[in-house]
Structures are given as structure tokens and as C-alpha cells.
Design a protein around this motif. Structure first.
Motif, PDB file in Angstrom:
ATOM      1  N   LEU A  28       1.035  -1.408  -0.093  1.00  0.00           N
ATOM      2  CA  LEU A  28       0.023   0.031  -0.012  1.00  0.00           C
ATOM      3  C   LEU A  28       0.738   1.238   0.044  1.00  0.00           C
ATOM      4  N   GLY A  29       0.586   2.400  -1.194  1.00  0.00           N
ATOM      5  CA  GLY A  29       1.784   3.371  -0.932  1.00  0.00           C
ATOM      6  C   GLY A  29       2.422   2.862  -2.181  1.00  0.00           C
ATOM      7  N   ALA A  30       2.610   3.736  -2.938  1.00  0.00           N
ATOM      8  CA  ALA A  30       3.670   3.549  -4.439  1.00  0.00           C
ATOM      9  C   ALA A  30       4.247   4.647  -4.623  1.00  0.00           C
ATOM     10  N   GLY A  31       4.954   5.370  -3.613  1.00  0.00           N
ATOM     11  CA  GLY A  31       6.335   5.822  -3.358  1.00  0.00           C
ATOM     12  C   GLY A  31       7.580   5.095  -4.150  1.00  0.00           C
ATOM     13  N   SER A  32       8.385   6.301  -3.531  1.00  0.00           N
ATOM     14  CA  SER A  32       9.547   5.312  -3.271  1.00  0.00           C
ATOM     15  C   SER A  32       9.568   4.132  -2.876  1.00  0.00           C
ATOM     16  N   TYR A  33       9.838   4.180  -1.257  1.00  0.00           N
ATOM     17  CA  TYR A  33      10.024   2.976  -0.429  1.00  0.00           C
ATOM     18  C   TYR A  33       8.630   1.563  -1.194  1.00  0.00           C
ATOM     19  N   GLY A  34       7.302   2.121  -0.915  1.00  0.00           N
ATOM     20  CA  GLY A  34       6.591   1.103  -1.526  1.00  0.00           C
ATOM     21  C   GLY A  34       6.926   0.826  -2.587  1.00  0.00           C
ATOM     22  N   THR A  35       6.770   1.387  -3.636  1.00  0.00           N
ATOM     23  CA  THR A  35       7.498   1.176  -5.182  1.00  0.00           C
ATOM     24  C   THR A  35       8.459  -0.307  -5.273  1.00  0.00           C
ATOM     25  N   ALA A  51      -2.126   2.825  -5.302  1.00  0.00           N
ATOM     26  CA  ALA A  51      -2.148   3.712  -5.666  1.00  0.00           C
ATOM     27  C   ALA A  51      -3.128   4.668  -5.350  1.00  0.00           C
ATOM     28  N   ARG A  52      -2.973   6.106  -4.328  1.00  0.00           N
ATOM     29  CA  ARG A  52      -4.406   6.772  -4.291  1.00  0.00           C
ATOM     30  C   ARG A  52      -4.877   7.331  -6.794  1.00  0.00           C
ATOM     31  N   ASP A  53      -2.915   7.516  -6.404  1.00  0.00           N
ATOM     32  CA  ASP A  53      -3.641   8.606  -7.645  1.00  0.00           C
ATOM     33  C   ASP A  53      -3.469   7.383  -9.094  1.00  0.00           C
ATOM     34  N   ARG A  71      -2.277   6.583  10.050  1.00  0.00           N
ATOM     35  CA  ARG A  71      -3.792   6.405  11.432  1.00  0.00           C
ATOM     36  C   ARG A  71      -5.462   6.234  10.007  1.00  0.00           C
ATOM     37  N   SER A  72      -4.733   6.960   8.750  1.00  0.00           N
ATOM     38  CA  SER A  72      -6.184   6.994   8.135  1.00  0.00           C
ATOM     39  C   SER A  72      -6.372   5.724   6.959  1.00  0.00           C
ATOM     40  N   VAL A  73      -4.740   5.337   6.645  1.00  0.00           N
ATOM     41  CA  VAL A  73      -5.201   4.398   5.695  1.00  0.00           C
ATOM     42  C   VAL A  73      -5.226   2.866   6.499  1.00  0.00           C
ATOM     43  N   ALA A  75       6.842   2.434   7.633  1.00  0.00           N
ATOM     44  CA  ALA A  75       7.341   3.701   7.840  1.00  0.00           C
ATOM     45  C   ALA A  75       7.621   3.808   9.067  1.00  0.00           C
ATOM     46  N   LYS A  76       8.617   4.673   9.136  1.00  0.00           N
ATOM     47  CA  LYS A  76       9.905   5.109   9.486  1.00  0.00           C
ATOM     48  C   LYS A  76       9.292   6.805  10.571  1.00  0.00           C
ATOM     49  N   GLY A  77       8.598   6.019  12.056  1.00  0.00           N
ATOM     50  CA  GLY A  77       8.188   7.691  12.827  1.00  0.00           C
ATOM     51  C   GLY A  77       7.280   7.733  13.754  1.00  0.00           C
ATOM     52  N   PRO A 121      18.701  -0.146   7.675  1.00  0.00           N
ATOM     53  CA  PRO A 121      19.246   0.624   6.679  1.00  0.00           C
ATOM     54  C   PRO A 121      18.534   0.090   5.235  1.00  0.00           C
ATOM     55  N   ALA A 122      18.078   1.424   4.611  1.00  0.00           N
ATOM     56  CA  ALA A 122      17.933   0.559   2.959  1.00  0.00           C
ATOM     57  C   ALA A 122      17.636   1.744   2.498  1.00  0.00           C
ATOM     58  N   PHE A 123      18.073   2.353   1.026  1.00  0.00           N
ATOM     59  CA  PHE A 123      17.602   3.339   0.285  1.00  0.00           C
ATOM     60  C   PHE A 123      16.829   3.121  -0.857  1.00  0.00           C
ATOM     61  N   SER A 124      15.621   3.175  -1.112  1.00  0.00           N
ATOM     62  CA  SER A 124      15.240   2.380  -2.220  1.00  0.00           C
ATOM     63  C   SER A 124      15.982   2.302  -2.859  1.00  0.00           C
ATOM     64  N   LYS A 172      16.041   8.147  14.143  1.00  0.00           N
ATOM     65  CA  LYS A 172      17.477   8.345  13.938  1.00  0.00           C
ATOM     66  C   LYS A 172      16.886   9.367  12.223  1.00  0.00           C
ATOM     67  N   ASN A 173      15.602   9.577  12.459  1.00  0.00           N
ATOM     68  CA  ASN A 173      15.560  10.545  11.451  1.00  0.00           C
ATOM     69  C   ASN A 173      15.430  11.755  11.462  1.00  0.00           C
ATOM     70  N   VAL A 174      15.271  11.990  13.153  1.00  0.00           N
ATOM     71  CA  VAL A 174      15.396  13.673  13.281  1.00  0.00           C
ATOM     72  C   VAL A 174      17.146  13.553  13.799  1.00  0.00           C
ATOM     73  N   SER A 194      20.009  10.435   2.018  1.00  0.00           N
ATOM     74  CA  SER A 194      18.922  10.572   3.044  1.00  0.00           C
ATOM     75  C   SER A 194      18.462  12.251   2.697  1.00  0.00           C
ATOM     76  N   ARG A 195      17.133  11.597   2.660  1.00  0.00           N
ATOM     77  CA  ARG A 195      16.454  12.720   2.279  1.00  0.00           C
ATOM     78  C   ARG A 195      16.163  13.398   3.478  1.00  0.00           C
ATOM     79  N   ASN A 196      16.169  13.121   5.165  1.00  0.00           N
ATOM     80  CA  ASN A 196      16.599  13.765   5.702  1.00  0.00           C
ATOM     81  C   ASN A 196      18.055  14.970   6.109  1.00  0.00           C
TER      82      ASN A 196
HETATM   83  N1  LIG Z   1      12.794   6.237   1.100  1.00  0.00           N
HETATM   84  C1  LIG Z   1      13.073   5.305   1.759  1.00  0.00           C
HETATM   85  O1  LIG Z   1      14.307   5.013   0.946  1.00  0.00           O
HETATM   86  C2  LIG Z   1      12.564   4.580   2.424  1.00  0.00           C
HETATM   87  C3  LIG Z   1      11.585   4.735   2.668  1.00  0.00           C
HETATM   88  N2  LIG Z   1      11.136   4.655   4.124  1.00  0.00           N
HETATM   89  C4  LIG Z   1      10.572   4.993   4.783  1.00  0.00           C
HETATM   90  O2  LIG Z   1       8.731   4.389   4.183  1.00  0.00           O
HETATM   91  C5  LIG Z   1       8.087   5.768   4.190  1.00  0.00           C
HETATM   92  C6  LIG Z   1       7.396   5.915   3.258  1.00  0.00           C
HETATM   93  O3  LIG Z   1       8.006   6.704   2.601  1.00  0.00           O
HETATM   94  P1  LIG Z   1       8.081   6.782   1.153  1.00  0.00           P
HETATM   95  O4  LIG Z   1       8.077   5.912   0.326  1.00  0.00           O
HETATM   96  O5  LIG Z   1      10.128   7.067   0.630  1.00  0.00           O
HETATM   97  O6  LIG Z   1       7.946   8.618   0.757  1.00  0.00           O
HETATM   98  P2  LIG Z   1       7.144   9.086  -0.803  1.00  0.00           P
HETATM   99  O7  LIG Z   1       7.317  10.798  -0.344  1.00  0.00           O
HETATM  100  O8  LIG Z   1       8.461   8.793  -2.163  1.00  0.00           O
HETATM  101  O9  LIG Z   1       6.101   8.605  -1.237  1.00  0.00           O
HETATM  102  C7  LIG Z   1       4.840   8.174  -0.235  1.00  0.00           C
HETATM  103  C8  LIG Z   1       3.535   7.530  -1.128  1.00  0.00           C
HETATM  104  O10 LIG Z   1       2.384   7.216  -0.458  1.00  0.00           O
HETATM  105  C9  LIG Z   1       1.640   7.751  -0.905  1.00  0.00           C
HETATM  106  N3  LIG Z   1       0.573   7.797   0.180  1.00  0.00           N
HETATM  107  C10 LIG Z   1       0.667   9.410   1.257  1.00  0.00           C
HETATM  108  N4  LIG Z   1      -0.302   9.398   1.765  1.00  0.00           N
HETATM  109  C11 LIG Z   1      -1.314   8.695   1.292  1.00  0.00           C
HETATM  110  C12 LIG Z   1      -2.581   7.969   1.568  1.00  0.00           C
HETATM  111  N5  LIG Z   1      -3.175   8.241   2.793  1.00  0.00           N
HETATM  112  N6  LIG Z   1      -3.036   6.854   0.728  1.00  0.00           N
HETATM  113  C13 LIG Z   1      -2.354   6.185   0.154  1.00  0.00           C
HETATM  114  N7  LIG Z   1      -1.489   6.316  -0.641  1.00  0.00           N
HETATM  115  C14 LIG Z   1      -0.607   7.994   0.485  1.00  0.00           C
HETATM  116  C15 LIG Z   1       2.367   9.104  -1.482  1.00  0.00           C
HETATM  117  O11 LIG Z   1       0.835   9.466  -2.382  1.00  0.00           O
HETATM  118  C16 LIG Z   1       3.224   8.850  -2.080  1.00  0.00           C
HETATM  119  O12 LIG Z   1       3.127   8.050  -3.284  1.00  0.00           O
HETATM  120  C17 LIG Z   1       8.553   6.498   5.283  1.00  0.00           C
HETATM  121  O13 LIG Z   1       7.833   6.971   6.550  1.00  0.00           O
HETATM  122  C18 LIG Z   1       9.478   6.734   4.932  1.00  0.00           C
HETATM  123  O14 LIG Z   1      10.552   7.206   6.409  1.00  0.00           O
HETATM  124  C19 LIG Z   1      11.866   3.195   4.707  1.00  0.00           C
HETATM  125  C20 LIG Z   1      13.389   3.193   4.742  1.00  0.00           C
HETATM  126  C21 LIG Z   1      13.414   3.725   2.903  1.00  0.00           C
END
Ligand SMILES: NC(=O)C1=CN([C@@H]2O[C@H](COP(=O)(O)OP(=O)(O)OC[C@H]3O[C@@H](n4cnc5c(N)ncnc54)[C@H](O)[C@@H]3O)[C@@H](O)[C@H]2O)C=CC1
Ligand SMILES: O=C(CO)COP(=O)(O)O
Length: 380
Positions: A7-14, A36-38, A89-91, A109-111, A143-146, A197-199, A259-261
Motif C-alpha cells: 500500500l503506497g506507490a511512493g519511493s519505498y513502497g514501489t 496507489a491513490r493516484d 492512521r487514515s489508511v 514507515a519510520k516515524g 538501513p535501506a535506500f530505495s 534516526k530521521n530526526v 538521505s532526504r532527512n
Molecule cells: N525512500 C526510502 O528509501 C525509504 C523510506 N522509508 C519509509 O517509508 C515511508 C514512505 O516513504 P517513501 O515511500 O520514501 O515516501 P514517498 O514520498 O516517496 O511516497 C509516499 C507515497 O505515499 C502516498 N500516500 C501518502 N498518503 C497516502 C494515503 N493516505 N493513501 C494512499 N497513499 C498515500 C503518496 O502519494 C506517495 O506516493 C516513510 O515512512 C519512510 O521513512 C523507509 C526506508 C527507506
């Protein structure tokens, strides 16, 4: 047939979906989908097998995307939560009426949640408490960058959860020649390691942006891990977990360019140098725009972390000064670093006194939980 829903097609989900879809590309016993919601992202993944907003790597054809949450989680054996912490929480709320009862949940998620100081597995279990026989909630940290997952670079992460059998099952699910998962029952430690660690990574970026050379990095890393361990153990984590991948391991890479942080902290320092008279909201907005990123988990976690430290009277100079700078515009990046270092020096001097050693041995929490030094030195 085993179904995995991410669930979630951002950087780490993908990246996670990519890793699993690649692993099971020729295995008809596994199906992998991503939510993905988009709609545009869903269409792109299904039509072109790409998600160019987040990666240039082509995605395997066995990865199917949905914009309908119910379709995605229907009959899923594993549900992987890849949305940012403040959306968790909302998801989870949306999932409650539709999730398969016996699905295994893996949080990425890390937070900490703003307003409640809660960890991700706490939030998920709160929202899903009405779901009977819910199998297990686990969290993946370390430690794992997408971008390294997409590149098939070596990765070693940590998985926390309560049920040993399920932890082993997930370890095997993810395991490849390049991807290694270590398991632990200390889910609190894994989640806090990732959140904290993000902080601390942001302050490392601030120091890089204020041009303090590179020697300070080693000193900063050792200071940070001491503080992270103190906070995490206060919240119930095992200190040893913080010494491993989920703590020190993740902190080390979050204090680097990848790291983005870290990049957020560095850019903030530069924006501040450019125009220190701007209101804090504008400085933060300019910082995010310059970097073109949205998810800076450490910034959001800083607020509940600071509030938590205040509520238990635990003085952590790095957290305290970072908060005052980013939320109150109370000091410049240079001052924030200077202040935390001075406080640290005073604390180290005190630590050499016999009475301090005895007190910190007898009352390790009180050692941190005080606003002033023994000689009444002002809280910086
Ligand atoms: N990017 C990375 O390398 C890593 C990220 N993480 C953790 O993974 C989590 C996600 O980070 P990223 O994927 O990098 O962020 P991102 O900003 O690349 O992607 C987040 C995705 O979640 C989606 N999203 C947000 N709220 C939503 C909702 N209510 N319903 C459906 N989709 C929703 C957004 O549209 C976006 O596509 C964070 O907590 C981050 O700390 C952990 C390890 C590595
Ligand atoms: O958690 C991460 C690496 O383990 C990603 O960190 P950033 O969100 O700072 O890029």
C-alpha cells in the motif's frame, strides 16, 4: 497461491514491491500488487510498467497496480504498509472493514504520530483492533535506500515483531542473495530506531550545510546513538537493538547525502544563510521546494519527540535545539549546533565526577531527566 499487497506507490513502497515482484517473477505461487491513490500512477504501472516519478527502473510485468484499496487487499496474505507515518492512521482506518482477517502486516514507515507520540504498529493495531484473529503486525527497519533496492545492491535490514514463526516467514519471503533480513522480537526498538534516526539525520545535514568540516561527523554519530538509546530504552526498547541495523546502522546512512532527512537539514541551513529574516514557514517551504521532496519524516517526528521528552523532563540537547530552530525559529543553524555541543561538553565534564557516576548508575533515567547541570549551568 500467496498474495502480497503493497500500500503506497511512493519511493519505498514501489522499491519493496519491485524487490518482491522480481523475486517471484517466474513463480506462479505468488501474486504481487501495489495500491496507489493516484489513478495516473496506477495506469502507468499497468500500461508501461514504470513509475517514473519515483524510479527510472522498469518494473516487472507481474506487478499489478490498483487504485481501489479493497481490490488491493482482497485475500492478501501479506499487507505491506508503505505510506508515510502521518498517513498511517487514515489508511489503517480505511483497512479495518475490508482487510482479510488473517493477513500479516508489515509496516515500512519510520516515524511517530504527531500529537500522540505513537509508533506505527501501535496505530495500526489501534485501528484494526476490531478485526478478529488479525494475524500479526511487524515493522521493517534498518538501513535501506530505495535506490539501492532498485539497483540490487546489498541490503541488510531488521524486522521486528512478536511472533517468531511469522518473523521467520517474512524473512524468507524477502530473502534473496542481496537482500538479508535479521529478525528480532523487539518491535519497539526497530520502530524507534527508524523514527529517531530521521530526526538525528536532520541535524547531521544542518552541520554539513553550515560547513563545519567532516571530523565532526564521527563525534556527532557517537553522541546521537547515546541519545537515541536513552530515549528508546526509556520507551521500552532494548538498547542492543539500537546498536544494530535498526539504530546505528540506519543512523549511519541517514547522516549521508543519500538521505532526504540529511538533505533537508543541509538545504535548510543554506536557505537560512541566504535569508535568515524570513519567517520559519517560508524557510521550510523554500527548503522543500529547492529539494523537490515531500516526505521528510524526521521533521514531523521531531514535534512528538520533543513533546515526549518535555513530558518526561528528559533533556536531549540535539532534539531540544533542533526543535527550537525548526519549529520556533529561535536560533540559527550555527547556534543550534554550538548550543548542543556546549551542553554535551558540560554533561561530559559532570560525568567525570564520582557523584555523577554513582547517580547515573543508580538512576540512569534521572541523569537525562533534568534541565540543569549539577552546578546550575543554564539549560542551553
Ligand atoms: N525512500 C526510502 O528509501 C525509504 C523510506 N522509508 C519509509 O517509508 C515511508 C514512505 O516513504 P517513501 O515511500 O520514501 O515516501 P514517498 O514520498 O516517496 O511516497 C509516499 C507515497 O505515499 C502516498 N500516500 C501518502 N498518503 C497516502 C494515503 N493516505 N493513501 C494512499 N497513499 C498515500 C503518496 O502519494 C506517495 O506516493 C516513510 O515512512 C519512510 O521513512 C523507509 C526506508 C527507506
Ligand atoms: O530510512 C531510510 C533509509 O534507511 C531513508 O531515509 P530518508 O527518508 O532520510 O531518505
Amino acid at each position: 497461491m500467496k498474495k502480497i499487497a503493497v500500500l503506497g506507490a511512493g519511493s519505498y513502497g514501489t522499491a519493496t514491491a519491485y524487490h518482491l515482484a522480481k523475486k517471484y517473477e517466474n513463480d506462479a505461487n505468488y501474486s504481487i500488487c501495489i495500491y496507489a491513490r493516484d489513478k495516473k500512477i496506477v495506469e502507468e504501472i499497468n500500461r508501461d510498467h514504470t513509475n517514473k516519478k519515483y524510479t527510472q527502473t522498469p518494473l516487472p510485468h507481474n506487478l499489478v497496480a490498483h487504485d481501489n484499496l479493497q481490490q488491493a487487499v482482497d485475500k492478501a496474505d501479506y499487507t505491506i504498509m508503505g505510506v508515510p507515518a502521518q498517513s498511517m492512521r487514515s489508511v489503517a482506518k480505511e483497512l479495518a472493514p475490508i482487510i482479510r482477517h488473517k493477513t500479516i502486516i508489515i509496516n515500512l514507515a519510520k516515524g511517530l504520530e504527531v500529537g500522540s507520540f505513537k509508533r506505527m504498529s501501535q496505530i495500526i493495531s489501534e485501528e484494526l483492533q476490531a478485526v478478529k484473529h488479525l494475524c500479526s503486525i511487524t515493522s521493517l527497519g534498518g538501513p535501506a535506500f530505495s535506490k539501492d533496492i532498485f539497483a540490487h545492491h546489498p541490503i541488510g535490514v531488521a524486522l521486528g515483531g512478536k511472533n517468531n514463526k511469522i518473523l521467520h516467514e517474512i524473512r524468507l519471503l524477502f530473502d534473496t542473495e542481496t537482500f538479508d533480513v535479521k529478525i528480532t522480537k523487539d518491535v519497539i526498538g526497530v520502530e524507534l530506531g527508524g523514527a529517531l534516526k530521521n530526526v538525528f539525520g536532520i541535524m547531521a545535514g544542518i552541520m554539513s550545510g553550515t560547513d563545519m568540516g567532516s571530523s565532526i561527523n564521527g563525534d556527532y554519530l557517537t553522541r546521537s546513538i547515546v541519545d537515541m538509546k536513552a530515549i528508546a530504552s526509556f520507551m521500552g526498547a532494548r538498547r542492543a537493538t539500537l546498536d544494530g541495523r535498526a539504530g546505528l546502522g540506519d543512523l549511519a546512512i541517514t547522516c549521508t547525502e543519500g538521505s532526504r532527512n540529511f538533505r533537508f537539514g543541509r538545504e535548510f541551513a543554506k536557505q537560512h544563510q541566504k535569508n535568515s529574516s524570513l519567517p520559519i514557514d517560508e524557510l521550510l517551504q523554500n527548503t522543500l521546494e529547492a529539494l523537490n521532496i515531500k516526505t521528510v519524516e524526521g521533521f514531523y517526528t521531531l514535534d512528538p519527540l520533543y513533546q515526549l521528552c518535555e513530558s518526561i523532563n528528559m533533556f536531549v540537547p540535539i532534539v531540544n535545539n533542533l526543535y527550537k530552530m525548526l519549529y520556533k525559529n529561535d536560533c540559527s543553524p550555527e547556534e543550534a549546533v554550538h548550543r548542543y555541543r556546549i551542553r554535551d561538553k558540560i554533561r561530559s565534564r559532570e560525568a567525570r565526577l564520582t557523584i555523577s557516576r554513582v547517580l547515573s548508575f543508580l538512576f540512569p533515567r534521572i541523569w537525562y531527566r533534568r534541565e540543569r547541570g549539577f552546578f546550575g549551568v543554564k539549560n542551553l
